[in-house]
Motif scaffolding. Sequence first.
Motif, PDB file in Angstrom:
ATOM      1  N   CYS A  42       0.856  -1.023  -0.127  1.00 43.41           N
ATOM      2  CA  CYS A  42       0.188  -0.244  -0.084  1.00 43.41           C
ATOM      3  C   CYS A  42       0.798   1.126   0.125  1.00 43.41           C
ATOM      4  O   CYS A  42       0.920   2.095  -0.688  1.00 43.41           O
ATOM      5  CB  CYS A  42      -0.639   0.047   1.094  1.00 43.41           C
ATOM      6  SG  CYS A  42      -1.999  -1.140   0.399  1.00 43.41           S
ATOM      7  N   ARG A  48       0.132   4.802   0.314  1.00 44.50           N
ATOM      8  CA  ARG A  48      -0.758   5.185   1.309  1.00 44.50           C
ATOM      9  C   ARG A  48       0.008   3.956   2.808  1.00 44.50           C
ATOM     10  O   ARG A  48      -0.188   3.141   3.120  1.00 44.50           O
ATOM     11  CB  ARG A  48      -2.153   3.890   1.186  1.00 44.50           C
ATOM     12  CG  ARG A  48      -3.270   4.422   0.552  1.00 44.50           C
ATOM     13  CD  ARG A  48      -3.842   5.864   1.093  1.00 44.50           C
ATOM     14  NE  ARG A  48      -2.996   6.573   0.518  1.00 44.50           N
ATOM     15  CZ  ARG A  48      -2.966   8.104   1.187  1.00 44.50           C
ATOM     16  NH1 ARG A  48      -3.858   8.232   2.068  1.00 44.50           N
ATOM     17  NH2 ARG A  48      -1.967   9.608   0.855  1.00 44.50           N
ATOM     18  N   ASN A  55      -7.468   5.893   4.583  1.00 45.80           N
ATOM     19  CA  ASN A  55      -6.797   4.150   3.962  1.00 45.80           C
ATOM     20  C   ASN A  55      -7.471   3.174   3.619  1.00 45.80           C
ATOM     21  O   ASN A  55      -8.616   3.459   2.603  1.00 45.80           O
ATOM     22  CB  ASN A  55      -5.652   4.144   5.001  1.00 45.80           C
ATOM     23  CG  ASN A  55      -3.302   3.307   4.275  1.00 45.80           C
ATOM     24  OD1 ASN A  55      -4.514   2.563   3.705  1.00 45.80           O
ATOM     25  ND2 ASN A  55      -3.254   4.048   5.591  1.00 45.80           N
ATOM     26  N   TRP A 126      -5.872   6.660  -6.130  1.00 45.55           N
ATOM     27  CA  TRP A 126      -5.676   5.017  -6.134  1.00 45.55           C
ATOM     28  C   TRP A 126      -6.038   4.911  -7.144  1.00 45.55           C
ATOM     29  O   TRP A 126      -4.512   4.246  -7.071  1.00 45.55           O
ATOM     30  CB  TRP A 126      -6.299   5.051  -5.098  1.00 45.55           C
ATOM     31  CG  TRP A 126      -6.669   5.460  -3.485  1.00 45.55           C
ATOM     32  CD1 TRP A 126      -5.399   6.579  -3.050  1.00 45.55           C
ATOM     33  CD2 TRP A 126      -6.591   5.305  -2.392  1.00 45.55           C
ATOM     34  NE1 TRP A 126      -5.696   7.464  -2.256  1.00 45.55           N
ATOM     35  CE2 TRP A 126      -6.773   5.981  -1.147  1.00 45.55           C
ATOM     36  CE3 TRP A 126      -7.344   3.777  -2.100  1.00 45.55           C
ATOM     37  CZ2 TRP A 126      -6.737   6.626  -0.282  1.00 45.55           C
ATOM     38  CZ3 TRP A 126      -8.660   3.945  -0.647  1.00 45.55           C
ATOM     39  CH2 TRP A 126      -7.380   4.807  -0.233  1.00 45.55           C
TER      40      TRP A 126
END
Length: 156
Positions: A42, A48, A55, A126
């Motif tokens: 991540c 993240r 998150n 993302w």
Amino acid sequence: MPLEDFRYRLPVRVVFRDIDYYRHVNNAVYITWMESARIDYCKVAFDRPLGAKTNVIMASQSFNYGKQVEYDDRLVVGCRCSRIGNKSLDLTYEIYRGEERVGHGVSVLVAFDYAANISTVVPEEWRRKLCEYEYIMPQVMQKIGEGTSTAAPKEN
């Protein structure tokens, strides 16, 4: 899925504390390896880090055991994003000992705002970072009415 398909790889050496009464790796240790790979992934794949206010949060995870793993084995945990949905994404894991796959798993993660304590839509940033990071494009789901469908590739 071959290990070469995973850009993110976590090397693991089996240590004594990983071993159970039967002298092979305890089943719970595989989940810990998935967790370590997930946390690092991540941070590396879509920025993240642990503790970020927005998150992911674990919704579910599963692991399929293939071969016994023993003390001092050298393993590699591959982790990749295999699906991006509206509010969730799937991470797929494969664990290899050399050329031999010893197990595989999946975790479903939900985009989460920890300050507001609510789930959120997976941010476009993302999505972009994950798609740029991966060797193999994740399956991207689009919301259509009340259901979802797989995004069709764009035609030129």
